[in-house]
Scaffold this motif. Sequence first.
Motif, PDB file in Angstrom:
ATOM      1  N   ASN A   1       0.840  -1.069  -0.141  1.00  0.00           N
ATOM      2  CA  ASN A   1      -0.039   0.026  -0.110  1.00  0.00           C
ATOM      3  C   ASN A   1       0.864   1.075  -0.014  1.00  0.00           C
ATOM      4  N   ILE A   2       0.786   2.100  -1.096  1.00  0.00           N
ATOM      5  CA  ILE A   2       1.295   3.524  -1.307  1.00  0.00           C
ATOM      6  C   ILE A   2       0.421   4.521  -1.203  1.00  0.00           C
ATOM      7  N   VAL A   3       0.913   5.644  -0.577  1.00  0.00           N
ATOM      8  CA  VAL A   3      -0.077   6.846  -0.817  1.00  0.00           C
ATOM      9  C   VAL A   3       0.458   7.904  -1.152  1.00  0.00           C
ATOM     10  N   GLN A   4      -0.088   8.893  -1.919  1.00  0.00           N
ATOM     11  CA  GLN A   4       0.696  10.293  -2.070  1.00  0.00           C
ATOM     12  C   GLN A   4       0.378  11.207  -0.993  1.00  0.00           C
ATOM     13  N   VAL A   5       1.471  11.804  -0.494  1.00  0.00           N
ATOM     14  CA  VAL A   5       1.536  12.872   0.557  1.00  0.00           C
ATOM     15  C   VAL A   5       1.897  14.127   0.495  1.00  0.00           C
ATOM     16  N   PRO A   6       1.674  15.160   0.776  1.00  0.00           N
ATOM     17  CA  PRO A   6       2.652  16.477   0.683  1.00  0.00           C
ATOM     18  C   PRO A   6       3.602  16.375   1.467  1.00  0.00           C
ATOM     19  N   MET A   7       4.890  16.235   0.904  1.00  0.00           N
ATOM     20  CA  MET A   7       6.035  15.886   1.808  1.00  0.00           C
ATOM     21  C   MET A   7       6.926  17.421   1.808  1.00  0.00           C
ATOM     22  N   MET A   8       6.872  17.762   3.255  1.00  0.00           N
ATOM     23  CA  MET A   8       7.794  18.991   3.428  1.00  0.00           C
ATOM     24  C   MET A   8       9.281  18.718   3.473  1.00  0.00           C
ATOM     25  N   PHE A   9      10.148  19.755   2.867  1.00  0.00           N
ATOM     26  CA  PHE A   9      11.466  19.282   2.742  1.00  0.00           C
ATOM     27  C   PHE A   9      12.469  20.845   3.508  1.00  0.00           C
ATOM     28  N   SER A  10      13.464  20.422   3.924  1.00  0.00           N
ATOM     29  CA  SER A  10      14.304  21.575   4.565  1.00  0.00           C
ATOM     30  C   SER A  10      15.646  20.676   4.540  1.00  0.00           C
ATOM     31  N   THR A  11      16.645  21.840   4.053  1.00  0.00           N
ATOM     32  CA  THR A  11      18.155  21.284   4.510  1.00  0.00           C
ATOM     33  C   THR A  11      18.581  22.069   5.494  1.00  0.00           C
ATOM     34  N   ASP A  12      19.303  21.714   6.431  1.00  0.00           N
ATOM     35  CA  ASP A  12      19.716  22.720   7.390  1.00  0.00           C
ATOM     36  C   ASP A  12      20.670  21.765   8.524  1.00  0.00           C
ATOM     37  N   LYS A  13      21.140  22.078   9.723  1.00  0.00           N
ATOM     38  CA  LYS A  13      21.866  21.377  10.725  1.00  0.00           C
ATOM     39  C   LYS A  13      20.591  21.089  11.754  1.00  0.00           C
ATOM     40  N   PHE A  14      20.569  19.527  11.937  1.00  0.00           N
ATOM     41  CA  PHE A  14      19.391  19.160  12.598  1.00  0.00           C
ATOM     42  C   PHE A  14      20.120  18.147  13.694  1.00  0.00           C
ATOM     43  N   TYR A  15      19.518  18.053  14.823  1.00  0.00           N
ATOM     44  CA  TYR A  15      20.077  16.968  15.893  1.00  0.00           C
ATOM     45  C   TYR A  15      19.399  15.750  15.566  1.00  0.00           C
ATOM     46  N   ILE A  16      20.211  14.630  15.277  1.00  0.00           N
ATOM     47  CA  ILE A  16      20.038  13.269  14.961  1.00  0.00           C
ATOM     48  C   ILE A  16      20.517  12.247  15.902  1.00  0.00           C
ATOM     49  N   ALA A  17      20.274  10.905  16.294  1.00  0.00           N
ATOM     50  CA  ALA A  17      20.654   9.936  16.679  1.00  0.00           C
ATOM     51  C   ALA A  17      20.542   8.455  15.819  1.00  0.00           C
ATOM     52  N   SER A  18      20.911   7.574  16.235  1.00  0.00           N
ATOM     53  CA  SER A  18      20.842   6.228  15.607  1.00  0.00           C
ATOM     54  C   SER A  18      20.679   5.115  16.587  1.00  0.00           C
ATOM     55  N   ASP A  19      19.470   4.712  16.837  1.00  0.00           N
ATOM     56  CA  ASP A  19      19.413   3.377  17.662  1.00  0.00           C
ATOM     57  C   ASP A  19      19.680   2.085  17.164  1.00  0.00           C
ATOM     58  N   ASP A  20      20.917   1.598  17.115  1.00  0.00           N
ATOM     59  CA  ASP A  20      21.381   0.388  16.431  1.00  0.00           C
ATOM     60  C   ASP A  20      20.544  -0.768  16.906  1.00  0.00           C
ATOM     61  N   GLU A  21      20.311  -0.859  18.230  1.00  0.00           N
ATOM     62  CA  GLU A  21      19.612  -2.021  18.755  1.00  0.00           C
ATOM     63  C   GLU A  21      18.067  -2.054  18.146  1.00  0.00           C
ATOM     64  N   LEU A  22      17.457  -0.809  18.220  1.00  0.00           N
ATOM     65  CA  LEU A  22      16.240  -0.953  17.641  1.00  0.00           C
ATOM     66  C   LEU A  22      16.146  -0.996  15.999  1.00  0.00           C
ATOM     67  N   LYS A  23      17.450  -0.526  15.474  1.00  0.00           N
ATOM     68  CA  LYS A  23      17.424  -0.496  14.145  1.00  0.00           C
ATOM     69  C   LYS A  23      16.428   0.818  13.718  1.00  0.00           C
TER      70      LYS A  23
END
Length: 403
Positions: free
Chosen positions: A222-244
């Motif tokens: 199932n695939i739907v079309q959505v209005p996708m917002m976009f921004s390029t900037d510096k963001f805070y991010i992390a990766s939970d490798d255990e949860l993937k």
Amino acid sequence: MTMMEYRVLLFLFICVSFFKSSLQTQETPNITDLTFKNIDFAMNLYRKISSQHDNNIFFSPLSVSTAFAALSLAARNSTRSQILSGLNLDTLEQNGQPELIPQLFQHLQGNITHDGALKLDQGTALFVDLHFQIERAFSDQIKKFFDADVENVDFGKADISKETINKHVRKKTGDKVKEIVSSIEPLTQMMLINTIFFQGAWERPFNPNNTEKSRFYIDKYNIVQVPMMFSTDKFYIASDDELKAKVLRLPYLGGAAMLIVLPDSNVDYTIIDDEINAERFLNWIKNLKKTKLEVYIPKFKLEQSYSLHKILPSMGIQNVFTYSANLKGMSQESGIKVSQVLHKAVIEVDEKGTVAAAATTVGITAYSMPTTFTVNRPFFFFIYHEATNSLLFMGRVIDPTKY
């Protein structure tokens, strides 16, 4: 000094030292303890809701716990114990201090809204049938700690009482929640209503000119079309490798933020359901690192309603919904119980921000980040107050086109 006197002094010294250490281990709980317990309650409630369906979910755990913490002021004996245990607050209890937990909620609310920068309005109201005489002490307490209202209504006149409650809710939520009560059940005695209204503007708004239609993969088929917002900037991010899963923080003006948790493309989101808890949530926040990123996020709008009197008994809060309820703190009359607890939450996320009405360090890293964060499949989101880490709202988006 004789040997006997020396032994007596030594014994007294040991007793005093033991007494002091035991006092130190029973430190008075603070707001941090409360928010931690509230997050775990939020995850427990989320799992109860998610076990019933595979649809979108959105609710305010702070709203629910506030409402029942207010009700606990009226509850006695096992009814009160069940409420505090179900809310995950029983370990914060201290003998002879029944007002401690209400005070913590009062302080938390003050911390969240103290500088006025964050638009967050909470309201608790108890609507009680005319036949019950409400104790003045309870009315005073619930007003003092929760700024709550207790109103007598004639539930025998269903249409009038329904409109009274819905009007109250519209006023408290800036007209975002227009109707919470669609019908009044026969023999209704008391309804507990808590409202919460949040309006957050992004610290860095998305440019509407960059929003384009894009694919969102609900599942493999199932695939739907959505209005996708976009921004390029510096963001805070992390990766939970255990949860993937990847974690992205989007800050609001005024000290709140949205945390988006996006499972990797080959991970079933239901696997993550059982693993989210307060410790993990706080470690996501702690391990966030700033990086240059392209971010794609769907605009979405959710409106969800829950009959909590049908969900909470499975979390141990049972007595209060039966005729064995002990609510003597509210009324000395017998046979009073909570008939309905309704929770409705609405959220709208767009380029400007969010309007919402109605939370182990192992494997969590902040390196090897992708240069693109594309939210094009089911995801989780959390709105929290940053200074206290208080979880205001949480949700799961399976299909952003389903309102």
